[in-house]
Design a protein around this motif. Structure first.
Motif, PDB file in Angstrom:
ATOM      1  N   SER A 179     117.068 148.881 106.068  1.00  0.00           N
ATOM      2  CA  SER A 179     115.996 148.058 105.515  1.00  0.00           C
ATOM      3  C   SER A 179     116.398 146.594 105.614  1.00  0.00           C
ATOM      4  CB  SER A 179     115.740 148.413 104.050  1.00  0.00           C
ATOM      5  OG  SER A 179     115.349 149.752 103.911  1.00  0.00           O
ATOM      6  N   VAL A 180     115.515 145.777 106.164  1.00  0.00           N
ATOM      7  CA  VAL A 180     115.791 144.350 106.306  1.00  0.00           C
ATOM      8  C   VAL A 180     114.554 143.558 105.902  1.00  0.00           C
ATOM      9  CG1 VAL A 180     117.557 144.555 108.104  1.00  0.00           C
ATOM     10  CG2 VAL A 180     115.146 144.522 108.742  1.00  0.00           C
ATOM     11  N   ARG A 181     114.682 142.244 105.900  1.00  0.00           N
ATOM     12  CA  ARG A 181     113.548 141.387 105.571  1.00  0.00           C
ATOM     13  C   ARG A 181     112.410 141.584 106.566  1.00  0.00           C
ATOM     14  NH1 ARG A 181     117.505 136.971 105.860  1.00  0.00           N
ATOM     15  NH2 ARG A 181     116.276 136.364 107.676  1.00  0.00           N
ATOM     16  N   ASP A 182     111.215 141.211 106.144  1.00  0.00           N
ATOM     17  CA  ASP A 182     110.031 141.399 106.987  1.00  0.00           C
ATOM     18  C   ASP A 182     110.090 140.599 108.283  1.00  0.00           C
ATOM     19  OD1 ASP A 182     108.971 143.124 105.145  1.00  0.00           O
ATOM     20  OD2 ASP A 182     107.673 141.628 104.194  1.00  0.00           O
ATOM     21  N   ASP A 183     110.867 139.521 108.308  1.00  0.00           N
ATOM     22  CA  ASP A 183     110.916 138.696 109.521  1.00  0.00           C
ATOM     23  C   ASP A 183     111.966 139.179 110.518  1.00  0.00           C
ATOM     24  OD1 ASP A 183     113.025 137.978 107.872  1.00  0.00           O
ATOM     25  OD2 ASP A 183     113.012 135.873 108.484  1.00  0.00           O
ATOM     26  N   VAL A 184     112.598 140.319 110.239  1.00  0.00           N
ATOM     27  CA  VAL A 184     113.559 140.916 111.158  1.00  0.00           C
ATOM     28  C   VAL A 184     112.999 142.248 111.639  1.00  0.00           C
ATOM     29  CG1 VAL A 184     115.905 141.763 111.484  1.00  0.00           C
ATOM     30  CG2 VAL A 184     115.480 139.832 109.942  1.00  0.00           C
ATOM     31  N   ARG A 185     112.920 142.412 112.933  1.00  0.00           N
ATOM     32  CA  ARG A 185     112.367 143.648 113.499  1.00  0.00           C
ATOM     33  C   ARG A 185     113.500 144.597 113.877  1.00  0.00           C
ATOM     34  NH1 ARG A 185     107.268 144.736 115.350  1.00  0.00           N
ATOM     35  NH2 ARG A 185     107.081 146.601 116.646  1.00  0.00           N
ATOM     36  N   VAL A 186     113.338 145.876 113.504  1.00  0.00           N
ATOM     37  CA  VAL A 186     114.349 146.879 113.783  1.00  0.00           C
ATOM     38  C   VAL A 186     113.747 147.987 114.644  1.00  0.00           C
ATOM     39  CG1 VAL A 186     115.903 148.614 112.811  1.00  0.00           C
ATOM     40  CG2 VAL A 186     115.576 146.436 111.627  1.00  0.00           C
ATOM     41  N   HIS A 187     114.416 148.320 115.750  1.00  0.00           N
ATOM     42  CA  HIS A 187     114.061 149.480 116.554  1.00  0.00           C
ATOM     43  C   HIS A 187     115.217 150.473 116.439  1.00  0.00           C
ATOM     44  CE1 HIS A 187     110.835 147.647 119.450  1.00  0.00           C
ATOM     45  NE2 HIS A 187     110.598 147.406 118.176  1.00  0.00           N
ATOM     46  N   THR A 188     114.931 151.650 115.903  1.00  0.00           N
ATOM     47  CA  THR A 188     115.960 152.662 115.716  1.00  0.00           C
ATOM     48  C   THR A 188     115.879 153.712 116.815  1.00  0.00           C
ATOM     49  OG1 THR A 188     116.023 152.361 113.308  1.00  0.00           O
ATOM     50  CG2 THR A 188     116.832 154.460 114.167  1.00  0.00           C
ATOM     51  N   ILE A 189     117.003 153.964 117.446  1.00  0.00           N
ATOM     52  CA  ILE A 189     117.094 154.987 118.489  1.00  0.00           C
ATOM     53  C   ILE A 189     118.152 155.991 118.042  1.00  0.00           C
ATOM     54  CG2 ILE A 189     117.586 155.465 120.909  1.00  0.00           C
ATOM     55  CD1 ILE A 189     116.748 152.586 121.523  1.00  0.00           C
TER      56      ILE A 189
END
Length: 210
Positions: A179-189
């Motif tokens: 979980s990160v701030r809304d302005d950081v995008r995470v793509h999980t593979i």
């Protein structure tokens, strides 16, 4: 118009296959030819392209050089993006050896790993430092994207530290849903999930509509 996420994920694939057509001397290509080469339904290709306006002409197809220029600009292929790698174990080391700039517009420029000496070392031409120096050194490398290949127990902590350092995107190869701030995008593979999905499709081939 907002572009669907599924479409954006295919843009790099379109660019890659158009490069193949261009290298083969093709000046124009139809959605059917793209469909056969990419194994994607031609209706999906036409729909994806329609989000970007009139990219082709009825009865003619698509102009390969024009599409290459269009997707190069759309994907910022002429602008190199620096990437940081966090975790240089088995998977991370494979990323270091491959590095993306050979074939793409991304390049790993720095890495951090718990087993690296505090003064750093060079692996596959890339400086690798201990994570204790991440706050000190990462800002020097003009990085906005990070690849996370650390053990699960460290994933959230490292993601938090990367976000605080201004990282805008994280490609997460751990099974942890960070979980990160809304302005950081995470793509999980999650490779184990992808493998199980592949096995399911193989065993149920013909029973599932894509």
């Amino acid at each position: 118009m907002k572009i669907p996420q599924a479409t954006t994920k295919r843009l790099s694939l379109y660019y890659r296959f158009l490069q193949h057509f261009a290298n083969a001397g093709k000046e124009r290509v139809s959605s059917k030819e793209l469909s056969e080469a990419m194994k994607i339904d031609s209706a999906t290709i036409r729909r994806d392209f329609s989000y970007f306006g009139a990219l082709g002409r009825k009865g003619y197809g698509y102009d390969v050089p024009y599409l290459l220029r269009f997707f190069r600009e759309t994907l910022d292929q002429d602008v190199e993006t620096n990437v940081a790698l966090v975790g240089a174990g088995n998977l991370g080391s494979a990323f270091l050896k491959y590095n993306f700039h050979k074939n793409h517009n991304t390049k790993i420029v720095v890495a951090f790993d718990n087993h690296a000496p505090i003064d750093g070392e060079i692996i596959s031409g890339i400086p690798v430092f201990h994570p204790d120096r991440m706050e000190e050194l990462l800002p020097n490398y003009d990085v906005e994207i990070a690849i996370l290949t650390v053990p699960s127990r460290s994933a959230q902590e490292m993601a938090d530290r990367l976000a605080e350092l201004g990282i805008k995107g994280i490609m997460n190869f751990t099974p942890v849903r960070i979980s990160v701030r809304d302005d950081v995008r995470v793509h999980t593979i999650d490779l184990s999930v992808e493998l199980q999905t592949l096995i399911y499709f193989i065993k149920n081939d013909g029973k599932i509509e894509e």
